[in-house]
Write a protein that holds these residues in place. Sequence first.
Motif, short mmCIF file in Angstrom:
data_model
loop_
_atom_site.label_atom_id
_atom_site.label_comp_id
_atom_site.label_asym_id
_atom_site.label_seq_id
_atom_site.Cartn_x
_atom_site.Cartn_y
_atom_site.Cartn_z
N GLU A 187 -42.63 -19.12 39.64
CA GLU A 187 -42.10 -19.97 40.71
C GLU A 187 -41.48 -19.11 41.80
O GLU A 187 -41.66 -19.37 43.00
CB GLU A 187 -41.06 -20.94 40.14
N ALA A 188 -40.75 -18.05 41.43
CA ALA A 188 -40.16 -17.15 42.43
C ALA A 188 -41.25 -16.46 43.24
O ALA A 188 -41.14 -16.34 44.47
CB ALA A 188 -39.26 -16.13 41.74
N ALA A 189 -42.31 -16.01 42.57
CA ALA A 189 -43.41 -15.35 43.28
C ALA A 189 -44.12 -16.32 44.22
O ALA A 189 -44.54 -15.95 45.32
CB ALA A 189 -44.41 -14.77 42.28
N ARG A 190 -44.24 -17.58 43.80
CA ARG A 190 -44.88 -18.58 44.66
C ARG A 190 -44.04 -18.80 45.93
O ARG A 190 -44.57 -18.88 47.03
CB ARG A 190 -45.05 -19.90 43.91
N ARG A 191 -42.71 -18.87 45.77
CA ARG A 191 -41.84 -19.05 46.93
C ARG A 191 -41.94 -17.85 47.88
O ARG A 191 -41.98 -18.02 49.10
CB ARG A 191 -40.39 -19.23 46.48
N VAL A 192 -41.95 -16.65 47.32
CA VAL A 192 -42.05 -15.45 48.16
C VAL A 192 -43.40 -15.43 48.87
O VAL A 192 -43.49 -15.06 50.04
CB VAL A 192 -41.84 -14.18 47.31
N ASP A 193 -44.47 -15.84 48.18
CA ASP A 193 -45.79 -15.90 48.80
C ASP A 193 -45.78 -16.90 49.97
O ASP A 193 -46.38 -16.65 51.02
CB ASP A 193 -46.84 -16.30 47.76
N ASP A 194 -45.10 -18.03 49.79
CA ASP A 194 -44.98 -19.01 50.87
C ASP A 194 -44.20 -18.41 52.06
O ASP A 194 -44.55 -18.67 53.22
CB ASP A 194 -44.26 -20.26 50.37
N LEU A 195 -43.17 -17.62 51.77
CA LEU A 195 -42.42 -16.98 52.84
C LEU A 195 -43.27 -15.95 53.57
O LEU A 195 -43.17 -15.81 54.80
CB LEU A 195 -41.16 -16.30 52.27
N LEU A 196 -44.10 -15.23 52.84
CA LEU A 196 -45.01 -14.28 53.48
C LEU A 196 -45.94 -14.99 54.46
O LEU A 196 -46.19 -14.51 55.57
CB LEU A 196 -45.85 -13.55 52.42
N GLU A 197 -46.44 -16.15 54.06
CA GLU A 197 -47.32 -16.91 54.95
C GLU A 197 -46.55 -17.41 56.17
O GLU A 197 -47.04 -17.35 57.30
CB GLU A 197 -47.94 -18.09 54.21
N SER A 198 -45.34 -17.91 55.95
CA SER A 198 -44.56 -18.47 57.05
C SER A 198 -44.16 -17.41 58.07
O SER A 198 -44.25 -17.64 59.29
CB SER A 198 -43.31 -19.15 56.48
N TYR A 199 -43.72 -16.24 57.60
CA TYR A 199 -43.22 -15.20 58.50
C TYR A 199 -44.30 -14.25 58.99
O TYR A 199 -44.25 -13.79 60.13
CB TYR A 199 -42.12 -14.39 57.81
N MET A 200 -45.25 -13.92 58.10
CA MET A 200 -46.21 -12.84 58.40
C MET A 200 -47.64 -13.32 58.62
O MET A 200 -48.49 -12.55 59.07
CB MET A 200 -46.20 -11.81 57.26
N GLY A 201 -47.92 -14.57 58.23
CA GLY A 201 -49.29 -15.07 58.37
C GLY A 201 -50.23 -14.51 57.32
O GLY A 201 -51.44 -14.46 57.52
N ILE A 202 -49.69 -14.07 56.18
CA ILE A 202 -50.51 -13.50 55.11
C ILE A 202 -50.12 -14.14 53.79
O ILE A 202 -49.04 -14.70 53.65
CB ILE A 202 -50.36 -11.97 55.00
N ARG A 203 -51.02 -14.07 52.84
CA ARG A 203 -50.69 -14.43 51.46
C ARG A 203 -51.17 -13.28 50.57
O ARG A 203 -52.26 -12.75 50.76
CB ARG A 203 -51.37 -15.74 51.04
N ASP A 204 -50.33 -12.91 49.61
CA ASP A 204 -50.65 -11.77 48.75
C ASP A 204 -49.84 -11.92 47.47
O ASP A 204 -48.64 -11.63 47.43
CB ASP A 204 -50.30 -10.46 49.47
N CYS A 205 -50.51 -12.39 46.41
CA CYS A 205 -49.83 -12.64 45.14
C CYS A 205 -49.24 -11.37 44.55
O CYS A 205 -48.13 -11.37 44.00
CB CYS A 205 -50.79 -13.29 44.14
N GLU A 206 -49.99 -10.27 44.63
CA GLU A 206 -49.50 -9.01 44.07
C GLU A 206 -48.27 -8.52 44.83
O GLU A 206 -47.29 -8.08 44.23
CB GLU A 206 -50.59 -7.95 44.12
N LEU A 207 -48.32 -8.61 46.17
CA LEU A 207 -47.17 -8.20 46.97
C LEU A 207 -45.97 -9.07 46.65
O LEU A 207 -44.84 -8.58 46.51
CB LEU A 207 -47.52 -8.29 48.45
#
Length: 324
Positions: A254-274
Motif C-alpha cells: 500500500e505504501a509503494a502504491r501511494r508513492v507510485d501515485d505521487l510519482l505520477e502526480s509530481y513527475m508524470g512517471i510510474r515506476d513500481c521498482e523506484l
Amino acid sequence: MRRAGRRSRQAQEDGPMENGAGQEPGVPEPPPAEGTPAPRPPRARPRLVFRTQLAHGSPTGRIEGFTNVKELYGKIAEVFSISPTEILFCTLNTHKVDMQKLLGGQIGLEDFIFAHVRGETKEVEVTKTEDALGLTITDNGAGYAFIKRIKEGSIINRIQTVCVGDSIEAINDHTIVGCRHYEVARMLRELPRAQPFTLRLVQPKKAFDMIGQRTRSSSKCPPEGRASSGKETLRLRAQGPATLQEEPSAVEEEAARRVDDLLESYMGIRDCELAATMVEMAKCSPTAAALACALDSVLGEFAFPQEFVAEVWAAVCSPRGGQE
C-alpha cells in the motif's frame, strides 16, 4: 648445546608445531570432540527457472541465470532467436497489454513471463494546448520508455491512434531510445505550447485474442527447479545481484502504491521498482529532511521537489499513511 640445536632443526624438518606438539604433514586433523556439532555443509543456491512466451504467440521457453532486466531480456531473446532490442516490455501471467501486470523489479517464483515485442511504427502530430499532455511514462529498464496511462479527457486521449503500451521512439525526429522515463517526461513537459510536435511510436505486436489469460492454476507445466511455492520473489536490481526475498506485506504494498501515485502526480512517471526503493529509504529515515538527503545521494538525477519528498515520507512513515 649441539644436541639441543640438532633437536631444534629436526623439529622444524618434521613439521609445524601446534600446542607444543609436532604435526606430521599429510595427517588429517583429529575429529571434533564428542558433543561438538559438525559444521554444516554450504547451502546450495536454488536453481530458479522461469517459463516465458512471446505475448503474440509462441512455444513456451525456459530461462534462468539472470540478475537484472537487461539480462532477462537477453535470455528471452536467446530462447526465441530474436534481438533483445525487439522486446518493448514484459507482463506477468497475462499476454495482454495490462499495465497492472507489468514486470517491474520483482518476479514471483511461480510467475509466467510474457514478452511484448515491436509491432508497427506510427507517427502522430500533437499540438500542446495545455501544459500537461495527460501521459504517464514508464520504462522497461533496458532503454525503452512507453506509455503506461492516458488521462481521460486529456490532449493525448483525443488522439485515437495513441494507445497504452506504445513505446515512444522519437520526439520531433530526436530519438529518445536509451533515455529513462523521467527524462522523456521532462522533455514532453518542456515542449512549448501552441507549437505542433511529432511523436514516433512503436506499438507492441498484437496478441491472438483466442489465447486465454494464463494463471498459476491453469498452467500445465510443473514448477521444476523452484525454490518455494511462490511466497518469495526474485528482486531485480539495477546494480548488484538479484536477491530472493519475502513478498512485501500488505502495508508495504500500500505504501509503494501511494508513492507510485505521487510519482505520477509530481513527475508524470510510474515506476513500481523506484517506488519500492523509496519506501525502503523512507523507512530508514527518521525525518523528511533525512529522506531528502538520502534520495539526493542516490537518486539525485530525478531532482525531486521538496514537497514531493515530504509527501513520500508522510505516506510511508506517518501513522495515518499520509492521508488527510
